[in-house]
Design an enzyme around this catalytic site. Structure first.
Site, PDB file in Angstrom:
ATOM      1  N   LYS A  58       0.831  -1.202   0.000  1.00  0.00           N
ATOM      2  CA  LYS A  58       0.000   0.000   0.000  1.00  0.00           C
ATOM      3  C   LYS A  58       0.873   1.262   0.000  1.00  0.00           C
ATOM      4  CE  LYS A  58      -3.647  -2.203   2.792  1.00  0.00           C
ATOM      5  NZ  LYS A  58      -4.650  -2.739   1.888  1.00  0.00           N
TER       6      LYS A  58
ATOM      7  N   GLU B 152      -2.318   6.940   8.150  1.00  0.00           N
ATOM      8  CA  GLU B 152      -3.235   7.746   7.343  1.00  0.00           C
ATOM      9  C   GLU B 152      -4.176   8.528   8.227  1.00  0.00           C
ATOM     10  OE1 GLU B 152      -5.687   5.400   4.741  1.00  0.00           O
ATOM     11  OE2 GLU B 152      -4.062   5.093   3.309  1.00  0.00           O
TER      12      GLU B 152
ATOM     13  N   HIS C 270     -14.106  -3.656   8.669  1.00  0.00           N
ATOM     14  CA  HIS C 270     -13.401  -3.344   7.414  1.00  0.00           C
ATOM     15  C   HIS C 270     -13.572  -4.423   6.353  1.00  0.00           C
ATOM     16  CE1 HIS C 270     -11.811  -0.036   9.631  1.00  0.00           C
ATOM     17  NE2 HIS C 270     -11.145  -0.818  10.456  1.00  0.00           N
TER      18      HIS C 270
ATOM     19  N   ARG D 209      -6.738  -8.037  -9.177  1.00  0.00           N
ATOM     20  CA  ARG D 209      -7.404  -9.322  -9.426  1.00  0.00           C
ATOM     21  C   ARG D 209      -8.884  -9.056  -9.665  1.00  0.00           C
ATOM     22  NH1 ARG D 209     -10.104  -9.125  -4.498  1.00  0.00           N
ATOM     23  NH2 ARG D 209      -8.800  -8.382  -2.805  1.00  0.00           N
TER      24      ARG D 209
HETATM   25  P1  ADP Z   1     -12.715  -7.845  -1.908  1.00  0.00           P
HETATM   26  O1  ADP Z   1     -12.616  -6.375  -2.005  1.00  0.00           O
HETATM   27  O2  ADP Z   1     -12.655  -8.536  -3.221  1.00  0.00           O
HETATM   28  O3  ADP Z   1     -13.793  -8.304  -1.017  1.00  0.00           O
HETATM   29  P2  ADP Z   1     -11.022  -8.718   0.202  1.00  0.00           P
HETATM   30  O4  ADP Z   1      -9.846  -7.915   0.613  1.00  0.00           O
HETATM   31  O5  ADP Z   1     -12.176  -8.755   1.132  1.00  0.00           O
HETATM   32  O6  ADP Z   1     -11.372  -8.202  -1.222  1.00  0.00           O
HETATM   33  O7  ADP Z   1     -10.519 -10.187  -0.104  1.00  0.00           O
HETATM   34  C1  ADP Z   1     -11.050 -10.994  -1.114  1.00  0.00           C
HETATM   35  C2  ADP Z   1     -10.781 -12.423  -0.808  1.00  0.00           C
HETATM   36  O8  ADP Z   1      -9.408 -12.635  -0.665  1.00  0.00           O
HETATM   37  C3  ADP Z   1     -11.435 -12.888   0.464  1.00  0.00           C
HETATM   38  O9  ADP Z   1     -11.878 -14.201   0.273  1.00  0.00           O
HETATM   39  C4  ADP Z   1     -10.335 -12.828   1.474  1.00  0.00           C
HETATM   40  O10 ADP Z   1     -10.554 -13.802   2.465  1.00  0.00           O
HETATM   41  C5  ADP Z   1      -9.143 -13.140   0.614  1.00  0.00           C
HETATM   42  N1  ADP Z   1      -7.942 -12.439   1.053  1.00  0.00           N
HETATM   43  C6  ADP Z   1      -7.752 -11.119   1.163  1.00  0.00           C
HETATM   44  N2  ADP Z   1      -6.529 -10.856   1.576  1.00  0.00           N
HETATM   45  C7  ADP Z   1      -5.907 -12.028   1.737  1.00  0.00           C
HETATM   46  C8  ADP Z   1      -4.608 -12.436   2.142  1.00  0.00           C
HETATM   47  N3  ADP Z   1      -3.683 -11.569   2.472  1.00  0.00           N
HETATM   48  N4  ADP Z   1      -4.322 -13.742   2.191  1.00  0.00           N
HETATM   49  C9  ADP Z   1      -5.245 -14.638   1.846  1.00  0.00           C
HETATM   50  N5  ADP Z   1      -6.479 -14.323   1.457  1.00  0.00           N
HETATM   51  C10 ADP Z   1      -6.813 -13.048   1.402  1.00  0.00           C
HETATM   52  P1  ADP Z   2      -7.748  -4.027   2.750  1.00  0.00           P
HETATM   53  O1  ADP Z   2      -6.511  -4.322   1.971  1.00  0.00           O
HETATM   54  O2  ADP Z   2      -7.830  -4.779   4.005  1.00  0.00           O
HETATM   55  O3  ADP Z   2      -8.959  -4.119   1.874  1.00  0.00           O
HETATM   56  P2  ADP Z   2      -8.104  -1.126   2.652  1.00  0.00           P
HETATM   57  O4  ADP Z   2      -6.994  -0.136   2.654  1.00  0.00           O
HETATM   58  O5  ADP Z   2      -8.793  -1.350   1.361  1.00  0.00           O
HETATM   59  O6  ADP Z   2      -7.557  -2.497   3.217  1.00  0.00           O
HETATM   60  O7  ADP Z   2      -9.144  -0.686   3.758  1.00  0.00           O
HETATM   61  C1  ADP Z   2     -10.222  -1.512   4.115  1.00  0.00           C
HETATM   62  C2  ADP Z   2     -11.358  -0.677   4.690  1.00  0.00           C
HETATM   63  O8  ADP Z   2     -10.915   0.087   5.826  1.00  0.00           O
HETATM   64  C3  ADP Z   2     -11.912   0.359   3.752  1.00  0.00           C
HETATM   65  O9  ADP Z   2     -12.884  -0.183   2.888  1.00  0.00           O
HETATM   66  C4  ADP Z   2     -12.479   1.390   4.697  1.00  0.00           C
HETATM   67  O10 ADP Z   2     -13.738   0.989   5.190  1.00  0.00           O
HETATM   68  C5  ADP Z   2     -11.519   1.367   5.851  1.00  0.00           C
HETATM   69  N1  ADP Z   2     -10.489   2.411   5.705  1.00  0.00           N
HETATM   70  C6  ADP Z   2      -9.321   2.291   5.055  1.00  0.00           C
HETATM   71  N2  ADP Z   2      -8.616   3.439   5.097  1.00  0.00           N
HETATM   72  C7  ADP Z   2      -9.363   4.328   5.801  1.00  0.00           C
HETATM   73  C8  ADP Z   2      -9.174   5.699   6.222  1.00  0.00           C
HETATM   74  N3  ADP Z   2      -8.091   6.357   5.921  1.00  0.00           N
HETATM   75  N4  ADP Z   2     -10.153   6.284   6.938  1.00  0.00           N
HETATM   76  C9  ADP Z   2     -11.268   5.586   7.261  1.00  0.00           C
HETATM   77  N5  ADP Z   2     -11.491   4.312   6.922  1.00  0.00           N
HETATM   78  C10 ADP Z   2     -10.556   3.674   6.191  1.00  0.00           C
END
Ligand code: ADP
Ligand code: ADP
Ligand code: MG
Length: 667
Positions: free
Chosen positions: A116, A200, A235, A292
């Site tokens: 990130k 952040e 989240h 993906r």
């Molecule tokens: P989306 O935005 O597509 O919902 P998620 O971050 O929730 O993305 O993850 C999508 C899928 O990938 C979920 O099934 C989650 O359990 C899996 N996943 C996400 N991050 C990881 C990780 N670091 N290792 C293994 N599986 C992951």
């Molecule tokens: P992941 O890889 O686990 O999906 P993200 O960076 O996409 O991580 O963040 C997951 C969720 O966390 C976001 O969908 C949002 O709800 C919350 N989030 C992330 N960054 C922020 C932020 N700066 N302020 C408030 N909520 C946040």
């Protein structure tokens, strides 16, 4: 185009990819672990290769085994699905080395977006708006603390390698920063093997809006509009929709442009998602890019009429994107709900077990069900407990909401705890219905979403009793049919008795509430009395548990599913897992196992409370079963004798297993 592809995944996404490949005339190879030998994705694929034990670490995550499976079966390309190896650089490299096409972006794009922090640096250079914060290399605690103070609280500490909502800490005030940093780093190391973090500004009341992008190998990049995934729990996305409510064409174009720039900045090819965090005023910041196909891609398919997996396959085989930006259009509104085997009442604890009964709503133009399981399959503890994704479409949001409520009400799952009722409440809750969206919605609407002290409606007890009586009648008829003298009065189930009045009592229980329903047999009907209300009831029951009910001339449909002593009543969009309380059930006919008490769910015997041979009173505890991290006491259904225990302490028992041989004392 490819002749044969391998799908390096399981569950609904593997099935989803197979479906499109089949439609395109492409052969499919599934891979599976020992736990998945009979899984739906294995049944659907043309070929399937066993790649190891249940643990993903020893099967679905082992690069060499998957490459070997592709080579052995002659698959020309691999679709990684989401999760597992979908964003794994080593896997991507290995495919390239072996001359197998990775159906996804080039490894350089995965690498660029994998962290990130690195992604934010790139986006900064591409002039994409960023969440204010620090994403540099200095990882000294004191330095990060200083940065957080400068940003201003609340701040969010995020693992640079994080995903799936893990590795994040909200810090409300400066004093807490150092401790939360340490705990975030600990989680990051154990979950992602990398404790690099960024800090952040924490946006309050934000929305999660993401843009679907697509690139090809000819330099074209388009965006397929947005998805709103603001409804989250810890989240993690719970409900997703497209388009985003309240989105203006100008803002859509601006976000689309930013997303396309982000994709171009990393030479993106294939399907990707650029996630933004949006303020209520519409301003938005880049959050991360997922390189993906996303879990929630179906809502985009429903509003564009496109098949994104088909696009992935076309792009991976070198074709140009099928459509240009100007040719893409939004039609109607789509919603997706993630149906999980988890118990909302117990903090969303995952639930495992056999799907004793599984009846999704009928699919069609308006309803789509993406699933990896069928009735009789197990939700195992080894993988994500998702049962299905339910996707609905209609011409506008209100109608799509109505479709979702109906589809959820029609969904029947018995055998594992699930979040269907929670999703119904969520869809119906005023904040969601009026699109007052932000990532705190579930927390804010707790009172509505988790009602307490609910009273079971009288109709539920009546329907349960009616189903019981109709089923008894059916069983009697079956018995009569197989008997030499089908007209014998001994088979009658219309309440005619030699020496008793045609009255009885059926007793059900839900939690602490026990309710008796008085029954009087009438010709072709039953007079049922519950809590002073008396109705004339008739019913027709089909083998799948569908019950056409008539109560005093009022018609309604219900479903009543029997699973051991449980009677799962589905009525008007709600589920009531009642327990039949009847001493006869355990001693006489219909006991399921002769004179036995059955395990209500799979679990472990942790104590034998009564002694074999002991005479006990009704309700006396006999045995304690531990299941789903809870203790369940199996009690005597009537006064009687404990004849024998079928299991010892420490034994694992299956759902419906006979636990105790019990003999009720003669009444
Ligand atoms: P989306 O935005 O597509 O919902 P998620 O971050 O929730 O993305 O993850 C999508 C899928 O990938 C979920 O099934 C989650 O359990 C899996 N996943 C996400 N991050 C990881 C990780 N670091 N290792 C293994 N599986 C992951
Ligand atoms: P992941 O890889 O686990 O999906 P993200 O960076 O996409 O991580 O963040 C997951 C969720 O966390 C976001 O969908 C949002 O709800 C919350 N989030 C992330 N960054 C922020 C932020 N700066 N302020 C408030 N909520 C946040
Ligand atoms: Mg994310």
């Amino acid at each position: 185009m490819f002749d044969k592809i391998l799908i390096a995944n399981r569950g609904e996404i593997a099935c989803r990819v197979i479906k499109t490949a089949r439609r395109m005339g492409i052969k499919t190879v599934a891979v599976y672990s020992e736990a998945d030998a009979n899984a739906r994705h294995v049944r659907l694929a043309d070929e399937a290769v066993l790649i190891g034990p249940a643990a993903a670490r020893e099967s679905y995550l082992v690069v060499d085994k998957i490459i070997a499976a592709a080579k052995a079966t002659g698959a020309q390309a691999i679709h990684p699905g989401y999760g597992f190896l979908s964003e794994n650089e080593d896997f991507c490299d290995a495919c390239e080395r072996e001359g197998i096409v990775f159906i996804g972006p080039p490894v350089s794009a995965i690498r660029a977006m994998g962290s990130k922090s690195e992604a934010k640096k790139l986006m900064e250079a591409a002039k994409v708006p960023l969440t204010p914060g620090y994403h540099g290399d200095n990882q000294e605690a004191a330095y990060l603390h200083q940065q957080a103070d400068a940003i201003g609280y609340p701040v969010l500490i995020k693992a640079a390698a994080g995903g799936g909502g893990k590795g994040m800490r909200l810090v409300e005030k400066s004093e807490d920063f150092i401790d939360l940093l340490a705990s975030c780093k600990r989680e990051a190391i154990s979950s992602f093997g990398d404790d690099h973090v960024l800090v952040e500004k924490y946006i309050t009341k934000p929305r999660h809006i993401e843009i679907q992008v697509f690139g090809d190998t000819h330099g074209n990049v388009v965006y397929l509009f947005e998805r709103d995934c603001s409804v989250q729990r810890r989240h993690q996305k719970v409900l997703e929709e497209a388009p985003a409510p309240g989105m203006t064409p100008e803002r859509r174009a601006a976000m689309g442009k930013a997303a396309v720039e982000a994709a171009r900045a990393v030479g993106y090819v294939g399907a990707g998602t650029v996630e933004f965090i949006a303020n209520q005023d519409g301003s938005f910041y880049f959050m991360e890019m997922n390189t993906r196909l996303q879990v929630e891609h179906p809502v985009t398919e429903m509003i564009t009429g496109l098949d994104l997996v088909e696009w992935q396959l076309r792009v991976a085989s070198g074709e140009k994107l099928p459509l240009a930006q100007e040719q893409l259009q939004i039609r109607g509104h789509a919603l997706e709900a993630r149906i999980y085997a988890e118990d909302p009442a117990k903090g969303f604890l995952p639930s495992t077990g056999k799907l004793v009964h599984l009846a999704p709503p009928a699919e069609g133009l308006h309803v789509r069900v993406d699933t990896g399981v069928e009735e009789g399959d197990e939700i195992s503890p080894h993988y994500d407990p998702m049962i299905a994704k339910l996707i609905v479409w209609d011409i506008n949001r209100d109608r799509a909401l109505a479709r979702m409520l109906q589809a959820l009400a029609d969904y029947r799952v018995v055998g594992v705890a699930n979040n269907i009722e929670f999703l119904s409440r969520l869809t119906a809750c005023p904040a969601f219905a009026t699109a007052d969206l932000d990532t705190g919605l579930i927390e804010r609407e707790k009172a509505y979403l988790f009602p307490e002290g609910e009273v079971v409606p009288e109709d539920v007890w009546l329907v349960a009793a009616l189903a019981e009586l109709v089923r008894e009648g059916q069983r009697a008829q079956e018995a009569a049919r197989s008997h030499r003298d089908p007209l014998s009065p001994w088979h009658a189930r219309d309440g005619w008795r030699l020496n008793a009045s045609a009255k009885r009592e059926l007793v059900f229980r839900l939690g602490e509430t026990q309710q008796a329903v008085d029954v009087t047999y009438c010709a072709g009907a039953f007079r049922l009395t519950v809590g002073g209300r008396s109705v004339l009831a008739r019913g027709e029951l089909n083998p799948r548990g569908l019950l056409r009910v008539e109560l005093d001339g009022l018609r309604m449909d219900a479903t009543v599913i029997v699973a051991a002593e449980k009677r799962h009543v589905f009525l008007q969009g709600r589920t009531w897992p009642l327990t039949r309380v009847d001493p006869l059930l355990h001693t006489g006919e219909g006991a399921g196992a002769e004179g036995g008490l059955l395990a209500p769910m799979p679990g472990k015997v942790i104590a034998l409370v009564a002694a074999e041979g002991a005479k006990v009173e009704k309700g006396a505890p006999l045995l304690i079963l531990e299941a789903m991290k809870m203790e369940h006491t199996i009690t005597a259904p009537a006064a009687g004798t404990v004849k024998a225990f079928r299991f010892g302490v420490g034994d694992q028992v299956g759902d419906g297993a006979e636990l105790v041989e019990f003999e009720a004392a003669a009444a």
